[in-house]
Scaffold this motif. Structure first.
Motif, PDB file in Angstrom:
ATOM      1  N   PRO A  25      -6.521  -5.337  -1.005  1.00  0.00           N
ATOM      2  CA  PRO A  25      -5.941  -4.047  -0.631  1.00  0.00           C
ATOM      3  C   PRO A  25      -7.017  -3.063  -0.178  1.00  0.00           C
ATOM      4  CG  PRO A  25      -5.919  -4.334  -3.000  1.00  0.00           C
ATOM      5  CD  PRO A  25      -6.374  -5.625  -2.412  1.00  0.00           C
ATOM      6  N   LYS A  26      -6.587  -2.054   0.581  1.00  0.00           N
ATOM      7  CA  LYS A  26      -7.533  -1.080   1.122  1.00  0.00           C
ATOM      8  C   LYS A  26      -7.629   0.178   0.256  1.00  0.00           C
ATOM      9  CE  LYS A  26      -7.852  -2.985   5.484  1.00  0.00           C
ATOM     10  NZ  LYS A  26      -7.832  -4.312   5.002  1.00  0.00           N
ATOM     11  N   GLY A  27      -6.541   0.628  -0.336  1.00  0.00           N
ATOM     12  CA  GLY A  27      -6.541   1.870  -1.097  1.00  0.00           C
ATOM     13  C   GLY A  27      -7.014   1.683  -2.530  1.00  0.00           C
ATOM     14  N   ALA A  59      -3.995   0.637  -5.102  1.00  0.00           N
ATOM     15  CA  ALA A  59      -3.641  -0.784  -5.047  1.00  0.00           C
ATOM     16  C   ALA A  59      -4.782  -1.647  -5.581  1.00  0.00           C
ATOM     17  CB  ALA A  59      -3.294  -1.178  -3.625  1.00  0.00           C
ATOM     18  N   GLU A  75       0.815  -1.214   0.000  1.00  0.00           N
ATOM     19  CA  GLU A  75       0.000   0.000   0.000  1.00  0.00           C
ATOM     20  C   GLU A  75       0.851   1.267   0.000  1.00  0.00           C
ATOM     21  OE1 GLU A  75      -3.384   0.281   0.104  1.00  0.00           O
ATOM     22  OE2 GLU A  75      -3.924  -1.806   0.329  1.00  0.00           O
TER      23      GLU A  75
END
Length: 178
Positions: A114-116, A119, A55
């Protein structure tokens, strides 16, 4: 009738000759295929930076330096090249086994997403690179083996084709009818 007697006689087969002989001190298989430890130190695909796509720049640096720049292990090279009598995993759609087992493998449930947004957008490219060049890099070695084998067989035939084309053009240039 024949199928029935084959089933009946297969139940009478003795298990004694089917057991493999074990010699003390001999290297033994510990998993689907390949010798050695199932999770050796320095194996690709292990570590906290392996559980999800990076990230940040720092995570990306750790991911690339620890795994993608890590030279293939002897075990991966041998499995990638292939050998006579190589065992394969009994898969449904494909018969690709695992050399290493551990928490970074996808055998233990869904991968951590992934969180973002950045990504997430590039996740398919990261996933392909992670599987082909980190987690199962012996598969990439096997693909490279096929490309090199095809080139090894194709180049002499292509060269012969170019020579034949030059001979035909020379034949036509001398005024002969085709």
């Amino acid at each position: 009738m024949l199928a029935r007697s084959a089933c009946r006689l297969s139940a009478l087969r003795r298990a004694g000759p089917l057991r493999a002989a074990y010699n003390p001190g001999e290297r033994t298989r510990k998993q689907a295929f390949g010798f050695g430890d199932a999770a050796p130190p320095g194996a690709p695909g292990f570590g906290d930076e392996q559980l999800a796509p990076p990230e940040s720049i720092k995570d990306t640096y750790k991911y690339i330096s620890n795994n993608m720049l890590n030279m293939p292990k002897y075990k991966e090279i041998i499995e990638g090249i292939g050998y006579p009598g190589q065992k394969h995993s009994a898969g449904g759609l494909c018969t690709i086994g695992r050399i290493y087992y551990g928490p970074g493998r996808y055998d233990y449930g869904r991968p951590k997403m992934p969180k973002g947004w950045f990504a997430n957008y590039f996740y398919p490219f990261w996933e392909f690179g992670h599987l082909m060049f980190v987690a199962d890099r012996w598969v990439a070695i096997r693909c490279l083996r096929h490309f090199l084998g095809i080139a090894f067989c194709f180049i002499p035939l292509w060269y012969d084709m170019q020579c034949n084309k030059a001979m035909i053009l020379d034949y036509k240039a001398q005024g002969h009818e085709w």
